[in-house]
Design a protein around this motif. Structure first.
Motif, PDB file in Angstrom:
ATOM      1  N   GLN A   1     -14.160 -16.168 -10.562  1.00  0.00           N
ATOM      2  CA  GLN A   1     -15.429 -16.153  -9.840  1.00  0.00           C
ATOM      3  C   GLN A   1     -15.822 -14.762  -9.344  1.00  0.00           C
ATOM      4  OE1 GLN A   1     -14.978 -19.144  -6.816  1.00  0.00           O
ATOM      5  NE2 GLN A   1     -15.371 -20.812  -8.256  1.00  0.00           N
ATOM      6  N   ASP A   2     -14.967 -13.763  -9.527  1.00  0.00           N
ATOM      7  CA  ASP A   2     -15.276 -12.393  -9.077  1.00  0.00           C
ATOM      8  C   ASP A   2     -16.224 -11.704 -10.047  1.00  0.00           C
ATOM      9  OD1 ASP A   2     -13.684 -12.436  -6.780  1.00  0.00           O
ATOM     10  OD2 ASP A   2     -11.891 -11.917  -7.910  1.00  0.00           O
ATOM     11  N   ASN A   3     -16.998 -10.764  -9.492  1.00  0.00           N
ATOM     12  CA  ASN A   3     -17.905  -9.957 -10.300  1.00  0.00           C
ATOM     13  C   ASN A   3     -17.326  -8.589 -10.650  1.00  0.00           C
ATOM     14  OD1 ASN A   3     -19.962 -11.897 -10.356  1.00  0.00           O
ATOM     15  ND2 ASN A   3     -20.652 -11.274  -8.319  1.00  0.00           N
ATOM     16  N   SER A   4     -16.184  -8.290 -10.099  1.00  0.00           N
ATOM     17  CA  SER A   4     -15.492  -7.034 -10.394  1.00  0.00           C
ATOM     18  C   SER A   4     -13.999  -7.264 -10.205  1.00  0.00           C
ATOM     19  CB  SER A   4     -15.984  -5.916  -9.474  1.00  0.00           C
ATOM     20  OG  SER A   4     -15.611  -6.186  -8.142  1.00  0.00           O
ATOM     21  N   HIS A   5     -13.219  -6.309 -10.671  1.00  0.00           N
ATOM     22  CA  HIS A   5     -11.779  -6.399 -10.468  1.00  0.00           C
ATOM     23  C   HIS A   5     -11.461  -6.240  -8.986  1.00  0.00           C
ATOM     24  CE1 HIS A   5     -10.475  -6.303 -14.667  1.00  0.00           C
ATOM     25  NE2 HIS A   5     -11.515  -5.504 -14.867  1.00  0.00           N
ATOM     26  N   ARG A   6     -10.394  -6.914  -8.536  1.00  0.00           N
ATOM     27  CA  ARG A   6      -9.911  -6.760  -7.165  1.00  0.00           C
ATOM     28  C   ARG A   6      -8.417  -6.485  -7.228  1.00  0.00           C
ATOM     29  NH1 ARG A   6     -10.544 -10.962  -3.178  1.00  0.00           N
ATOM     30  NH2 ARG A   6      -9.919 -12.437  -4.776  1.00  0.00           N
ATOM     31  N   TYR A   7      -7.966  -5.619  -6.306  1.00  0.00           N
ATOM     32  CA  TYR A   7      -6.567  -5.200  -6.305  1.00  0.00           C
ATOM     33  C   TYR A   7      -6.001  -5.240  -4.894  1.00  0.00           C
ATOM     34  CZ  TYR A   7      -7.874  -3.308 -10.843  1.00  0.00           C
ATOM     35  OH  TYR A   7      -8.331  -3.163 -12.125  1.00  0.00           O
ATOM     36  N   VAL A   8      -4.682  -5.379  -4.815  1.00  0.00           N
ATOM     37  CA  VAL A   8      -3.964  -5.238  -3.556  1.00  0.00           C
ATOM     38  C   VAL A   8      -2.836  -4.237  -3.771  1.00  0.00           C
ATOM     39  CG1 VAL A   8      -4.508  -7.543  -2.692  1.00  0.00           C
ATOM     40  CG2 VAL A   8      -2.414  -7.173  -4.030  1.00  0.00           C
ATOM     41  N   LYS A   9      -2.357  -3.727  -2.666  1.00  0.00           N
ATOM     42  CA  LYS A   9      -1.264  -2.762  -2.687  1.00  0.00           C
ATOM     43  C   LYS A   9       0.034  -3.446  -3.087  1.00  0.00           C
ATOM     44  CE  LYS A   9       1.147  -1.364   0.993  1.00  0.00           C
ATOM     45  NZ  LYS A   9       1.442  -0.856   2.311  1.00  0.00           N
ATOM     46  N   GLY A  10       0.755  -2.807  -4.019  1.00  0.00           N
ATOM     47  CA  GLY A  10       2.070  -3.284  -4.425  1.00  0.00           C
ATOM     48  C   GLY A  10       3.155  -2.369  -3.875  1.00  0.00           C
ATOM     49  N   LEU A  11       4.191  -2.174  -4.636  1.00  0.00           N
ATOM     50  CA  LEU A  11       5.307  -1.325  -4.232  1.00  0.00           C
ATOM     51  C   LEU A  11       4.913   0.146  -4.272  1.00  0.00           C
ATOM     52  CD1 LEU A  11       8.171  -3.040  -6.265  1.00  0.00           C
ATOM     53  CD2 LEU A  11       7.687  -3.285  -3.822  1.00  0.00           C
ATOM     54  N   GLU A  12       5.558   0.950  -3.428  1.00  0.00           N
ATOM     55  CA  GLU A  12       5.302   2.383  -3.458  1.00  0.00           C
ATOM     56  C   GLU A  12       5.816   2.946  -4.782  1.00  0.00           C
ATOM     57  OE1 GLU A  12       6.027   6.494  -0.946  1.00  0.00           O
ATOM     58  OE2 GLU A  12       6.359   4.575   0.051  1.00  0.00           O
ATOM     59  N   ALA A  13       5.045   3.842  -5.375  1.00  0.00           N
ATOM     60  CA  ALA A  13       5.382   4.458  -6.660  1.00  0.00           C
ATOM     61  C   ALA A  13       5.131   5.962  -6.585  1.00  0.00           C
ATOM     62  CB  ALA A  13       4.561   3.826  -7.779  1.00  0.00           C
ATOM     63  N   SER A  14       5.707   6.616  -5.581  1.00  0.00           N
ATOM     64  CA  SER A  14       5.472   8.040  -5.353  1.00  0.00           C
ATOM     65  C   SER A  14       6.378   8.897  -6.240  1.00  0.00           C
ATOM     66  CB  SER A  14       5.706   8.378  -3.883  1.00  0.00           C
ATOM     67  OG  SER A  14       4.777   7.683  -3.075  1.00  0.00           O
ATOM     68  N   SER A  15       6.024  10.169  -6.340  1.00  0.00           N
ATOM     69  CA  SER A  15       6.817  11.114  -7.135  1.00  0.00           C
ATOM     70  C   SER A  15       6.609  12.517  -6.587  1.00  0.00           C
ATOM     71  CB  SER A  15       6.414  11.059  -8.608  1.00  0.00           C
ATOM     72  OG  SER A  15       5.076  11.489  -8.773  1.00  0.00           O
ATOM     73  N   ILE A  16       7.489  13.426  -6.989  1.00  0.00           N
ATOM     74  CA  ILE A  16       7.274  14.831  -6.681  1.00  0.00           C
ATOM     75  C   ILE A  16       7.244  15.598  -7.998  1.00  0.00           C
ATOM     76  CG2 ILE A  16       8.322  14.714  -4.393  1.00  0.00           C
ATOM     77  CD1 ILE A  16      10.734  16.176  -5.485  1.00  0.00           C
ATOM     78  N   SER A  17       6.383  16.593  -8.056  1.00  0.00           N
ATOM     79  CA  SER A  17       6.297  17.501  -9.199  1.00  0.00           C
ATOM     80  C   SER A  17       6.594  18.899  -8.685  1.00  0.00           C
ATOM     81  CB  SER A  17       4.907  17.453  -9.828  1.00  0.00           C
ATOM     82  OG  SER A  17       4.629  16.166 -10.318  1.00  0.00           O
TER      83      SER A  17
END
Length: 144
Positions: free
Chosen positions: A45-61
């Motif tokens: 029934q949505d007109n656009s994608h919807r998202y929620v926060k999952g697991l942290e996926a951080s990195s360092i370069s």
């Protein structure tokens, strides 16, 4: 507007907490990339994608000069290769840790290194990206 030169960025790494081997003097570029996985929760029934926060996926370069001296970059990273290491980083090692200069810390998987890299007549350098194996903590008090 307050702009900040990146001349005093700090980076420490180690096999135990707190990270105690200061590699700041060899770092030519450093980025902490903080991100979360995005989980899609779109319904029919949505007109656009919807998202929620999952697991942290951080990195360092990091771009770092290759130095084979004891406790320098090459021996330190060779020793930690294939393990989870502790890190800490801050924007300015010359200033106190504060809301304007937070201290970031966590764990990274040392899963790739480039111990031999460079052209003839050039300085050896590694360009590395490490994924975080923990959440990245941000502190506004403490010591570098």
């Amino acid at each position: 507007m307050s702009l900040k030169l990146n001349n005093s960025v700090g980076f420490k790494i180690g096999s135990s907490s707190p990270a105690n081997i200061d590699l700041s003097s060899w770092v030519t570029s450093f980025s902490l990339n903080r991100a979360f996985d995005e989980l899609e929760i779109t319904t029919v029934q949505d007109n656009s994608h919807r998202y929620v926060k999952g697991l942290e996926a951080s990195s360092i370069s990091i771009d770092i000069l290759i130095d084979d001296a004891s406790s320098a970059t090459l021996q330190t990273l060779n020793t930690l290769w294939g393990t989870t290491a502790y890190f800490k980083a801050c924007q300015d090692t010359d200033s106190a840790i504060s809301a304007a200069n937070p201290l970031y810390s966590g764990q990274i998987l040392i899963n790739n290194i480039t111990p031999i890299n460079g052209d003839a007549g050039a300085v050896g350098m590694m360009s590395l990206t490490f994924n975080c194996n923990s959440t990245v903590a941000e502190a506004t008090t403490g010591t570098w």
